[in-house]
Scaffold this motif. Structure first.
Motif, PDB file in Angstrom:
ATOM      1  N   TYR A 138       0.843  -1.191   0.000  1.00 42.91           N
ATOM      2  CA  TYR A 138       0.000   0.000   0.000  1.00 42.91           C
ATOM      3  C   TYR A 138       0.884   1.249   0.000  1.00 42.91           C
ATOM      4  N   ASP A 139       0.309   2.367  -0.499  1.00 39.62           N
ATOM      5  CA  ASP A 139       1.010   3.634  -0.286  1.00 39.62           C
ATOM      6  C   ASP A 139       0.593   4.182   1.068  1.00 39.62           C
ATOM      7  N   MET A 140       1.107   5.386   1.380  1.00 37.07           N
ATOM      8  CA  MET A 140       0.857   5.941   2.699  1.00 37.07           C
ATOM      9  C   MET A 140      -0.590   6.404   2.881  1.00 37.07           C
ATOM     10  N   ASP A 141      -1.355   6.379   1.822  1.00 34.40           N
ATOM     11  CA  ASP A 141      -2.777   6.720   1.932  1.00 34.40           C
ATOM     12  C   ASP A 141      -3.653   5.487   2.036  1.00 34.40           C
ATOM     13  N   GLY A 142      -3.015   4.324   2.062  1.00 32.59           N
ATOM     14  CA  GLY A 142      -3.754   3.081   2.179  1.00 32.59           C
ATOM     15  C   GLY A 142      -4.298   2.573   0.867  1.00 32.59           C
ATOM     16  N   ILE A 143      -3.796   3.142  -0.248  1.00 32.90           N
ATOM     17  CA  ILE A 143      -4.236   2.705  -1.571  1.00 32.90           C
ATOM     18  C   ILE A 143      -3.394   1.519  -1.992  1.00 32.90           C
ATOM     19  N   LEU A 144      -4.059   0.464  -2.472  1.00 28.24           N
ATOM     20  CA  LEU A 144      -3.352  -0.756  -2.873  1.00 28.24           C
ATOM     21  C   LEU A 144      -2.548  -0.507  -4.145  1.00 28.24           C
ATOM     22  N   ILE A 145      -1.283  -0.858  -4.107  1.00 29.00           N
ATOM     23  CA  ILE A 145      -0.372  -0.683  -5.243  1.00 29.00           C
ATOM     24  C   ILE A 145      -0.108  -2.031  -5.920  1.00 29.00           C
ATOM     25  N   LYS A 175      -8.789   1.070  -1.654  1.00 22.78           N
ATOM     26  CA  LYS A 175      -8.366   0.897  -0.263  1.00 22.78           C
ATOM     27  C   LYS A 175      -8.647  -0.515   0.277  1.00 22.78           C
ATOM     28  N   MET A 176      -9.534  -1.237  -0.335  1.00 22.79           N
ATOM     29  CA  MET A 176      -9.834  -2.639   0.041  1.00 22.79           C
ATOM     30  C   MET A 176     -10.463  -2.768   1.438  1.00 22.79           C
ATOM     31  N   ASP A 177     -11.117  -1.667   1.908  1.00 23.26           N
ATOM     32  CA  ASP A 177     -11.757  -1.760   3.231  1.00 23.26           C
ATOM     33  C   ASP A 177     -12.918  -2.737   3.237  1.00 23.26           C
ATOM     34  N   ASN A 178     -13.525  -2.942   2.059  1.00 26.61           N
ATOM     35  CA  ASN A 178     -14.746  -3.745   2.013  1.00 26.61           C
ATOM     36  C   ASN A 178     -14.509  -5.243   2.210  1.00 26.61           C
ATOM     37  N   PHE A 179     -13.250  -5.698   2.214  1.00 28.08           N
ATOM     38  CA  PHE A 179     -13.069  -7.135   2.461  1.00 28.08           C
ATOM     39  C   PHE A 179     -12.646  -7.413   3.920  1.00 28.08           C
ATOM     40  N   VAL A 180     -12.852  -6.404   4.787  1.00 22.91           N
ATOM     41  CA  VAL A 180     -12.651  -6.577   6.229  1.00 22.91           C
ATOM     42  C   VAL A 180     -14.026  -6.692   6.896  1.00 22.91           C
ATOM     43  N   PRO A 181     -14.350  -7.820   7.594  1.00 23.01           N
ATOM     44  CA  PRO A 181     -15.638  -7.927   8.299  1.00 23.01           C
ATOM     45  C   PRO A 181     -15.794  -6.806   9.331  1.00 23.01           C
ATOM     46  N   ASP A 182     -17.039  -6.406   9.535  1.00 21.32           N
ATOM     47  CA  ASP A 182     -17.289  -5.285  10.445  1.00 21.32           C
ATOM     48  C   ASP A 182     -16.713  -5.536  11.832  1.00 21.32           C
ATOM     49  N   GLU A 183     -16.883  -6.764  12.319  1.00 21.92           N
ATOM     50  CA  GLU A 183     -16.431  -7.045  13.692  1.00 21.92           C
ATOM     51  C   GLU A 183     -14.912  -6.992  13.818  1.00 21.92           C
ATOM     52  N   ASN A 184     -14.207  -7.088  12.661  1.00 23.75           N
ATOM     53  CA  ASN A 184     -12.746  -7.036  12.696  1.00 23.75           C
ATOM     54  C   ASN A 184     -12.176  -5.654  12.338  1.00 23.75           C
ATOM     55  N   TRP A 185     -13.062  -4.728  11.987  1.00 24.54           N
ATOM     56  CA  TRP A 185     -12.563  -3.431  11.560  1.00 24.54           C
ATOM     57  C   TRP A 185     -11.810  -2.674  12.660  1.00 24.54           C
ATOM     58  N   PRO A 186     -12.260  -2.670  13.944  1.00 22.78           N
ATOM     59  CA  PRO A 186     -11.524  -1.929  14.976  1.00 22.78           C
ATOM     60  C   PRO A 186     -10.071  -2.371  15.112  1.00 22.78           C
ATOM     61  N   GLU A 187      -9.834  -3.675  15.135  1.00 18.57           N
ATOM     62  CA  GLU A 187      -8.460  -4.141  15.281  1.00 18.57           C
ATOM     63  C   GLU A 187      -7.652  -3.873  14.020  1.00 18.57           C
ATOM     64  N   THR A 188      -8.330  -3.918  12.840  1.00 19.18           N
ATOM     65  CA  THR A 188      -7.644  -3.599  11.577  1.00 19.18           C
ATOM     66  C   THR A 188      -7.241  -2.122  11.539  1.00 19.18           C
ATOM     67  N   LYS A 189      -8.140  -1.247  11.996  1.00 15.95           N
ATOM     68  CA  LYS A 189      -7.852   0.192  12.041  1.00 15.95           C
ATOM     69  C   LYS A 189      -6.656   0.474  12.940  1.00 15.95           C
ATOM     70  N   MET A 190      -6.604  -0.212  14.075  1.00 14.56           N
ATOM     71  CA  MET A 190      -5.475  -0.015  14.985  1.00 14.56           C
ATOM     72  C   MET A 190      -4.170  -0.455  14.338  1.00 14.56           C
ATOM     73  N   ALA A 191      -4.215  -1.555  13.584  1.00 13.50           N
ATOM     74  CA  ALA A 191      -3.008  -2.038  12.908  1.00 13.50           C
ATOM     75  C   ALA A 191      -2.551  -1.048  11.843  1.00 13.50           C
ATOM     76  N   ILE A 192      -3.511  -0.493  11.076  1.00 17.72           N
ATOM     77  CA  ILE A 192      -3.154   0.497  10.034  1.00 17.72           C
ATOM     78  C   ILE A 192      -2.511   1.729  10.667  1.00 17.72           C
ATOM     79  N   ASP A 193      -3.108   2.201  11.773  1.00 21.46           N
ATOM     80  CA  ASP A 193      -2.557   3.378  12.449  1.00 21.46           C
ATOM     81  C   ASP A 193      -1.132   3.131  12.921  1.00 21.46           C
ATOM     82  N   ARG A 194      -0.869   1.926  13.389  1.00 24.06           N
ATOM     83  CA  ARG A 194       0.491   1.602  13.833  1.00 24.06           C
ATOM     84  C   ARG A 194       1.460   1.635  12.673  1.00 24.06           C
ATOM     85  N   LEU A 195       1.024   1.115  11.509  1.00 26.49           N
ATOM     86  CA  LEU A 195       1.892   1.129  10.332  1.00 26.49           C
ATOM     87  C   LEU A 195       2.188   2.561   9.881  1.00 26.49           C
TER      88      LEU A 195
END
Length: 659
Positions: free
Chosen positions: A52-59, A80-100
Motif C-alpha cells: 500500500y502507499d501511505m494513503d492506504g491505496i493498494l499498489i 483501499k480494500m476496506d470492504n473485504f474486512v468484516p465489520d467485527e474485525n474493523w476496529p483491530e484492523t484500524k489499529m493495525a493500520i494506524d500503527r503502520l
C-alpha cells in the motif's frame, strides 16, 4: 578566461566518465537483479503479500492473494480494500493500520477477511513500513498467512478435548491422567468422590493409595506397558485394590493406557479405576449362597434318612415304655434313651432349619403368645438370667410354622445366655412395623406390614468379623462341646423360609440385638381345640403308607398297641389299589411324603379322587419346602413330624378322627 584542459586531463576525465557509466550500468543491473529476486520471492510466496502507499491505496499484491481471495490485481489497484474486512474485525484492523502509518510494525495479529465470494478466511497478519533512501516512509507491506485450516483443526481439537473432558467429567468411574513420572495431571470428579483427594492436594505428589502388597505387581504391569510400547493402544487390565483418603480399602478393576505424543512416544498415561467392591461382595455372596444351598441339600438328605432311623428307635422305646412299670430298674434307662433320641431330633431340626426345610404346618398365629411361651420355658431353667418382656398390644397376625418359630426363639435365647456366662438380662420385644423399600433393599424382601421380634442381651457382644460369619453353618466362637455351630444358621434359614428378614446389631462389650421381621397376615388366629392329655386309644381302620420297612414295622406295632387295625402299603400305587378295594373301611391314611415312583403329593391327589372324605395324616422327617403346606391346603388333615412317640401319634390321630 577559462583555462583550456590539457590532453592528459581530458583523457583522465574520459576514463572517469567511462568508469561511472560502467558503475551506473552495474548498479542498474544489480537493481534489476535485486528487483527480480524480490519479485520472485513475492511471486512464489504461498502467503498473500500486499503493498500500500501511505494513503492506504493498494499498489500491488502477489499471486497468492488471488489464490486465497479470488481477486485480480486489475480489480484492486488504486483501491483501499476496506470492504473485504468484516465489520467485527474493523476496529483491530484500524489499529493495525494506524500503527503502520506511525512507522511501527506488527507481527501475527489473528483476524478475518472476506474472499470475493463472501467466504470468511482466518488470517495471521504481519506488517511493516518501507522507506525511501532518505528514510522517509513511502508505503506499507502486509503479509497475510491463511490459517483457516489451522483454525478449523484447532476448533476440532478444542471440541475433541471438550468432548473428552465431558466424558471424563460425566464418568461414574474415577479417571486419572498421569505424566511419565507418575504424577497426577488430572482427576475427574468421580475420583474425588470415591477416593477423597483433589488435584490441588496432590500437586507434586504421588497418589498415596496403592497398598504395599500391590505396589510391585502394579509397577511391573506399568513397566511392561512402557517397555513394550508400540503405539497400538495396548492396555493394562487388572483387578487390584486401592486405599481411600479415609482409610477404606476398595476392590478396583484398573484399565491403563499410554498417551501417544506428537513424536510417537508416550507422554503420559490415562487410568480408569472402576470400583468393583460391591460386585465382589455380591460374587462372594453368590458363592456363599451356592455353597449354602449345596450344604443345605446335603443336610436335608441326611436329616430325612436320620429321622427315619430315629423313628425306628423312638417307636420301639415308646412301645417298651408302654409295657414297663416305672418301678422297673430299666425304666429310667429307657427314659434316658428317649431323651437322647429327642436331642438327636433337635439336631436334625437344626439341620432342617438351615436347609430351609421343616416348615410343615403354617397357620395364622399370635406371635406374642409364642414369644411369651418360649421365653417362659427358657426362663424356668435359667434362673441367673432376667427376662424383660415388652409386647405390642393388638399384635398383627403372622402365618408361620409354630414349631419352627419356637425353635428360632429358643436358639436366640440360648445364644444370649451363652454370651452372658455370669448372668445378665435378656429383653424380648414385639412390635407392628411398616417396612419400606429403602429399609429392605439389601434383604431381597417385599415392603409392607411386618411383625418385628427383637431379642437383646447384655453379653460380650461381637466384633465385625464375627458378625459377618454368625449365620454360616458350623461356625461357632464357643469352646468344644458347647455348640454345634448350627443354631444361628438354622435361625437364618427358618426366617428366610418364612419370607422374613433377620439382622443383627452388636458391639464388643455392649451386647447384641437380633431383629426378626415376619410378614403380617390378614388371616385370623385359629384357636386350637383342647384334647385330652396322655396316650389316647382308638379302634378305627388305618392305612399306613411308607417305603421304609423299618418304619412300617414299628408304626404298625404302635398303632396295634393303641387299638387300631392297620393295613400296610409300601408305595403310593399300592395305597391307591388298597383304597379302591376297601375305601369304605379305611378311616384315615398315615402317609410318608417322600416315596419313590409316586410321591406323597400325587398319592394324596389320587386318594382324594377315590374318596373325597378320606382323612389323611402326613408324616415326614423332611419335606421339600412348601410341599407339606400345599398338601394340607389341598385337603390333607394334619402333619406329624418323624420321629414321634406313642403319645404324640395317639393325640394327632384323635385330633383328626374326632374333628
Amino acid at each position: 578566461m577559462l583555462k583550456k584542459p590539457t590532453y592528459e586531463e581530458l583523457e583522465q576525465r574520459v576514463k572517469e566518465l567511462e568508469t561511472e557509466a560502467i558503475q551506473r550500468k552495474q548498479a542498474e543491473e544489480d537493481l534489476r537483479d535485486s528487483e527480480e529476486k524480490y519479485r520472485t520471492v513475492l511471486e512464489s510466496s504461498p502467503d498473500p503479500i500486499i503493498v500500500y502507499d501511505m494513503d492506504g491505496i493498494l499498489i500491488y499484491f502477489n499471486p497468492a492473494f488471488t489464490t486465497v481471495y479470488g481477486l485480480t490485481l486489475e480489480e484492486c489497484v488504486g483501491k483501499k480494500m476496506d470492504n473485504f474486512v468484516p465489520d467485527e474485525n474493523w476496529p483491530e484492523t484500524k489499529m493495525a493500520i494506524d500503527r503502520l502509518l506511525s512507522g511501527e510494525s506488527f507481527l501475527g495479529i489473528e483476524t478475518m477477511r472476506y474472499t470475493k465470494k463472501g467466504d470468511i478466511r482466518h488470517v495471521s497478519v504481519s506488517g511493516s513500513t518501507y522507506r525511501n533512501s532518505e528514510g522517509i516512509p513511502i508505503g506499507t507491506i502486509v503479509i497475510q498467512r491463511d490459517i483457516t485450516e489451522y483454525k478449523k483443526a484447532e476448533k476440532g481439537l478444542r471440541e475433541s478435548e471438550e468432548r473428552l473432558r465431558a466424558i471424563f467429567e460425566a464418568s461414574a468411574d474415577p479417571i486419572v491422567v498421569y505424566d511419565n513420572q507418575g504424577y497426577p495431571q488430572y482427576l475427574n470428579p468421580a475420583f474425588t468422590q470415591v477416593f477423597g483427594w483433589t488435584l490441588g492436594e496432590l500437586e507434586g505428589r504421588l497418589i498415596p493409595f496403592v497398598p504395599d502388597d500391590e505396589k510391585e505387581r502394579i509397577s511391573a504391569g506399568i513397566r511392561y506397558l512402557y517397555d513394550n510400547y508400540c503405539g497400538n493402544g495396548e492396555a493394562l487390565r487388572v483387578e487390584t485394590r486401592r486405599l481411600t483418603k479415609d482409610g477404606r480399602t476398595l476392590d478396583i478393576l484398573l484399565n491403563a493406557s499410554l498417551i501417544k505424543g506428537d513424536e510417537g512416544v508416550p507422554v503420559g498415561m490415562v487410568v480408569n479405576l472402576s470400583d468393583i467392591t460391591e460386585i465382589k461382595r455380591l460374587e462372594a455372596q453368590l458363592q456363599q449362597a451356592q455353597k449354602m444351598e449345596a450344604i443345605g441339600t446335603l443336610a436335608g438328605g441326611i436329616a430325612h434318612d436320620f429321622n427315619n432311623i430315629l423313628m425306628g428307635i423312638r417307636g420301639r422305646i415308646s412301645l417298651m415304655l408302654m409295657d414297663t412299670h416305672l418301678s422297673r430298674p430299666y425304666f429310667e434307662q429307657l427314659r434316658g434313651m428317649e431323651a437322647c433320641v429327642k436331642s438327636a431330633t433337635d439336631l436334625t431340626k437344626q439341620l432342617l432349619g438351615f436347609a430351609r426345610g421343616g416348615k410343615y404346618e403354617v397357620k395364622p398365629m399370635n406371635l406374642n403368645e409364642i414369644v411369651k411361651k418360649t421365653s417362659d420355658m427358657f426362663g424356668r431353667t435359667r434362673k441367673e438370667i432376667n427376662i424383660h418382656r415388652k409386647y405390642q398390644k393388638d399384635i398383627w397376625t403372622a402365618e408361620a410354622d409354630q414349631g419352627q418359630i419356637e425353635q428360632v426363639l429358643m436358639n436366640l435365647f440360648i445364644n444370649a445366655w451363652q454370651a452372658m456366662p455370669g448372668g445378665g438380662d435378656i429383653y424380648s420385644e414385639t412390635e407392628n412395623v411398616i417396612v419400606n423399600d429403602d429399609h429392605i433393599k439389601h434383604y431381597k424382601a417385599n415392603p409392607g406390614r411386618y411383625v418385628k421380634i427383637s431379642v437383646t442381651d447384655t453379653g460380650a457382644g461381637m466384633d465385625e468379623a464375627t458378625q459377618q460369619r454368625i449365620f454360616e453353618p458350623f461356625f461357632t466362637t464357643k469352646e468344644m462341646g458347647r455348640g454345634t455351630g448350627l443354631g444361628l444358621a438354622s435361625v437364618y434359614g427358618i426366617v428366610k423360609n418364612h419370607k422374613g428378614i433377620i439382622n443383627v446389631y452388636s458391639k464388643k462389650g455392649e451386647g447384641t440385638t437380633f431383629n426378626i421381621y415376619l410378614p403380617a397376615s390378614e388371616s385370623e388366629v385359629i384357636k386350637k381345640r383342647e384334647l385330652k392329655k396322655g396316650v389316647l386309644r382308638g379302634s378305627e381302620n388305618i392305612l399306613l403308607v411308607d417305603d421304609e420297612e423299618m418304619i412300617l414295622d414299628v408304626v404298625k406295632e404302635m398303632l396295634n398297641s393303641l387299638g387300631y387295625k392297620v393295613l400296610i402299603a409300601t408305595s403310593g400305587k399300592e395305597a391307591i389299589d388298597i383304597c379302591k378295594k376297601d375305601k369304605e373301611k379305611i378311616h384315615i391314611v398315615i402317609m410318608d411324603m417322600i416315596m419313590p415312583d409316586m410321591g406323597g403329593n400325587e398319592t394324596c391327589y389320587r386318594l382324594k379322587q377315590i374318596n373325597p372324605d378320606l382323612k389323611i395324616l402326613l408324616s415326614s422327617g423332611y419335606a421339600v419346602n412348601g410341599k407339606a403346606t400345599e398338601m394340607l391346603e389341598r385337603g390333607c388333615n394334619g402333619f406329624i413330624y418323624k420321629p414321634y412317640n406313642m403319645k404324640q401319634l395317639s393325640e394327632k390321630l384323635r385330633e383328626i378322627l374326632d374333628s
